[in-house]
Design an enzyme around this catalytic site. Structure first.
Site, PDB file in Angstrom:
ATOM      1  N   ASP A  73      15.338   3.289   3.397  1.00  0.00           N
ATOM      2  CA  ASP A  73      14.373   2.510   2.601  1.00  0.00           C
ATOM      3  C   ASP A  73      15.055   1.881   1.384  1.00  0.00           C
ATOM      4  OD1 ASP A  73      12.531   3.537   4.345  1.00  0.00           O
ATOM      5  OD2 ASP A  73      11.081   4.110   2.815  1.00  0.00           O
ATOM      6  N   ALA A  84      10.073   3.185  -2.848  1.00  0.00           N
ATOM      7  CA  ALA A  84      11.410   2.624  -3.095  1.00  0.00           C
ATOM      8  C   ALA A  84      11.308   1.239  -3.731  1.00  0.00           C
ATOM      9  CB  ALA A  84      12.188   2.548  -1.782  1.00  0.00           C
ATOM     10  N   ALA A  85      10.273   0.479  -3.365  1.00  0.00           N
ATOM     11  CA  ALA A  85      10.124  -0.869  -3.939  1.00  0.00           C
ATOM     12  C   ALA A  85       9.774  -0.780  -5.425  1.00  0.00           C
ATOM     13  CB  ALA A  85       9.047  -1.641  -3.183  1.00  0.00           C
ATOM     14  N   GLY A 100       4.177   3.561   5.136  1.00  0.00           N
ATOM     15  CA  GLY A 100       5.372   3.246   5.923  1.00  0.00           C
ATOM     16  C   GLY A 100       6.044   1.946   5.546  1.00  0.00           C
ATOM     17  N   LEU A 101       5.647   1.366   4.407  1.00  0.00           N
ATOM     18  CA  LEU A 101       6.213   0.065   4.026  1.00  0.00           C
ATOM     19  C   LEU A 101       7.147   0.162   2.819  1.00  0.00           C
ATOM     20  CD1 LEU A 101       3.094  -2.248   4.586  1.00  0.00           C
ATOM     21  CD2 LEU A 101       4.954  -1.730   6.173  1.00  0.00           C
ATOM     22  N   GLY A 102       7.509   1.371   2.452  1.00  0.00           N
ATOM     23  CA  GLY A 102       8.524   1.545   1.398  1.00  0.00           C
ATOM     24  C   GLY A 102       8.013   1.308  -0.008  1.00  0.00           C
ATOM     25  N   SER A 103       6.736   1.607  -0.261  1.00  0.00           N
ATOM     26  CA  SER A 103       6.187   1.291  -1.585  1.00  0.00           C
ATOM     27  C   SER A 103       6.922   2.036  -2.699  1.00  0.00           C
ATOM     28  CB  SER A 103       4.685   1.572  -1.645  1.00  0.00           C
ATOM     29  OG  SER A 103       4.447   2.938  -1.763  1.00  0.00           O
ATOM     30  N   PRO A 145       0.831  -1.204   0.000  1.00  0.00           N
ATOM     31  CA  PRO A 145       0.000   0.000   0.000  1.00  0.00           C
ATOM     32  C   PRO A 145       0.871   1.262   0.000  1.00  0.00           C
ATOM     33  CG  PRO A 145      -0.090  -1.104   2.140  1.00  0.00           C
ATOM     34  CD  PRO A 145       0.659  -2.012   1.218  1.00  0.00           C
ATOM     35  N   VAL A 146       0.433   2.260  -0.745  1.00  0.00           N
ATOM     36  CA  VAL A 146       1.224   3.503  -0.811  1.00  0.00           C
ATOM     37  C   VAL A 146       1.049   4.289   0.485  1.00  0.00           C
ATOM     38  CG1 VAL A 146       1.133   3.696  -3.328  1.00  0.00           C
ATOM     39  CG2 VAL A 146      -0.622   4.816  -1.942  1.00  0.00           C
TER      40      VAL A 146
HETATM   41  O1  PMV Z   1       8.832   5.875   3.947  1.00  0.00           O
HETATM   42  P1  PMV Z   1       8.447   5.561   5.355  1.00  0.00           P
HETATM   43  O2  PMV Z   1       7.133   6.078   5.737  1.00  0.00           O
HETATM   44  O3  PMV Z   1       8.690   4.159   5.685  1.00  0.00           O
HETATM   45  O4  PMV Z   1       9.416   6.398   6.347  1.00  0.00           O
HETATM   46  C1  PMV Z   1      10.768   6.454   6.204  1.00  0.00           C
HETATM   47  C2  PMV Z   1      11.434   6.615   7.512  1.00  0.00           C
HETATM   48  C3  PMV Z   1      11.784   8.021   7.943  1.00  0.00           C
HETATM   49  O5  PMV Z   1      12.817   7.851   8.925  1.00  0.00           O
HETATM   50  C4  PMV Z   1      10.595   8.696   8.591  1.00  0.00           C
HETATM   51  C5  PMV Z   1      12.299   8.895   6.829  1.00  0.00           C
HETATM   52  C6  PMV Z   1      13.654   8.486   6.269  1.00  0.00           C
HETATM   53  O6  PMV Z   1      13.973   8.955   5.176  1.00  0.00           O
HETATM   54  O7  PMV Z   1      14.377   7.729   6.921  1.00  0.00           O
END
Ligand code: PMV
Length: 316
Positions: A151, A107-108, A102-105, A98-99
């Site tokens: 990420d 970057a994935a 917090g699960l890195g969508s 899911p976008v």
């Molecule tokens: O992309 P997210 O929501 O998993 O968050 C990344 C983690 C943070 O520490 C909040 C930002 C970062 O760039 O490390």
């Protein structure tokens, strides 16, 4: 080559989100159950067509905005590959991740696209983890503004890592825990922009640098202790540290009622520890469980309103 498919995993941050942007260490692990997939195939239509049906994207490289992250992947790849001209191609992206949760969508998706492009153009050196991670980081800046780099690192290496942002090179140490680490990942169902939350933390840090530096240092100390607990297989200690980390994230103002409800529910149902994971203000939380407590905690999370609960294991 006519058609190539590649995938990339999601990720969870075990410890140290936000503080990691300010040079403190953090710990993250791949979430291999949820993946992004990219397909690159030759096309009979002129140009490069970009399709992401899940995201409602149907565009071409020429028509895409300058800051479109999917087009940016292609532009960064072309630069790294020293590609003078694109052949006629279709690049299609799907993702289970899911976008804005917090699960890195982001970057994935980028990593999956880069892997598929590197394979399509037979340029394996562009698919090695350091190179993939560096290219993905460039695109992450569009999603995040000032990403720490955690990420793209954990997703490109697809291994649990200790990570610290530093010059001239980030510290990246892949690790295996002494004992299996079983985590439930529960989604609040609330989408939250990492960029917005990271910018808000920056504003608060600028307004009160002494206090925020103290909070970040406390998080860094928790990460150091967590690293020891992971190496010693001390799950009780690890869980306690997760819960402490959550309390500091609350102090940073990045938790929220739905995340706090899930954390509380997990703890009351017997989790060894629980915390939000990622940028916060929505997205996912994680709970440390054992074989004995996993089912009870999963049910408690569902009853407390979690939209999806996944069980993932970090293998020794
Ligand atoms: O992309 P997210 O929501 O998993 O968050 C990344 C983690 C943070 O520490 C909040 C930002 C970062 O760039 O490390």
């Amino acid at each position: 080559m006519a058609i190539v498919t590649a995938t990339a995993c999601g990720k969870i941050i075990l410890f140290g989100e936000h503080a990691v942007v300010y040079g403190r260490p953090a710990i993250a692990a791949p979430l291999t159950l949820l993946r992004a997939q990219a397909v690159v195939q030759a096309s009979t239509v002129a140009g490069v067509c970009l399709l992401a049906p899940d995201l409602g994207v149907h565009t071409t490289l020429d028509a895409a905005d300058a800051d479109d992250p999917l087009a940016a992947v292609l532009r960064h790849f072309a630069q790294a590959a020293k590609l003078a001209q694109w052949p006629d191609l279709t690049v299609t992206v799907h993702s289970d991740i899911p976008v804005a949760s917090g699960l890195g969508s982001g970057a994935a998706i980028t990593t999956a696209m880069l892997r598929a492009l590197a394979a399509y153009f037979a340029l394996p050196h562009l698919a090695n983890p350091p190179q993939l991670s560096a290219l993905t980081y460039e695109v992450e800046k569009l999603y995040h503004g000032t990403p720490s780099g955690i990420d793209n690192t954990v997703i490109a290496y697809e291994q649990p890592v200790y990570f610290m942002r530093q010059q001239p090179q980030n510290q990246i140490e892949p690790f295996r825990p002494a004992v299996p680490i079983d985590l439930l990942v529960a989604d609040t169902g609330i989408r939250s922009s990492t960029k917005v939350v990271v910018e808000d933390v920056r504003r608060r840090w600028q307004a009160d640098p002494i206090r925020f530096e103290q909070i970040f240092t406390a998080c860094g100390d928790i990460v150091a202790a967590a690293r020891q607990a992971i190496e010693q297989g001390n799950l009780a200690e690890l869980g306690q540290l997760m819960t402490y980390n959550h309390e500091w994230l609350q102090e940073m103002s990045v938790s929220g009622p739905e995340l706090d409800v899930l954390v509380q529910a997990a703890l009351e149902a017997g989790a060894l520890g629980a915390k939000l994971s990622g940028a916060g203000r929505g997205g996912n939380m994680i709970a440390l469980v054992t074989r004995e407590t996993a089912v009870a905690v999963q049910m408690a999370l569902q009853q407390a309103g979690a939209h999806r609960v996944l069980l993932t294991r970090i293998e020794p």
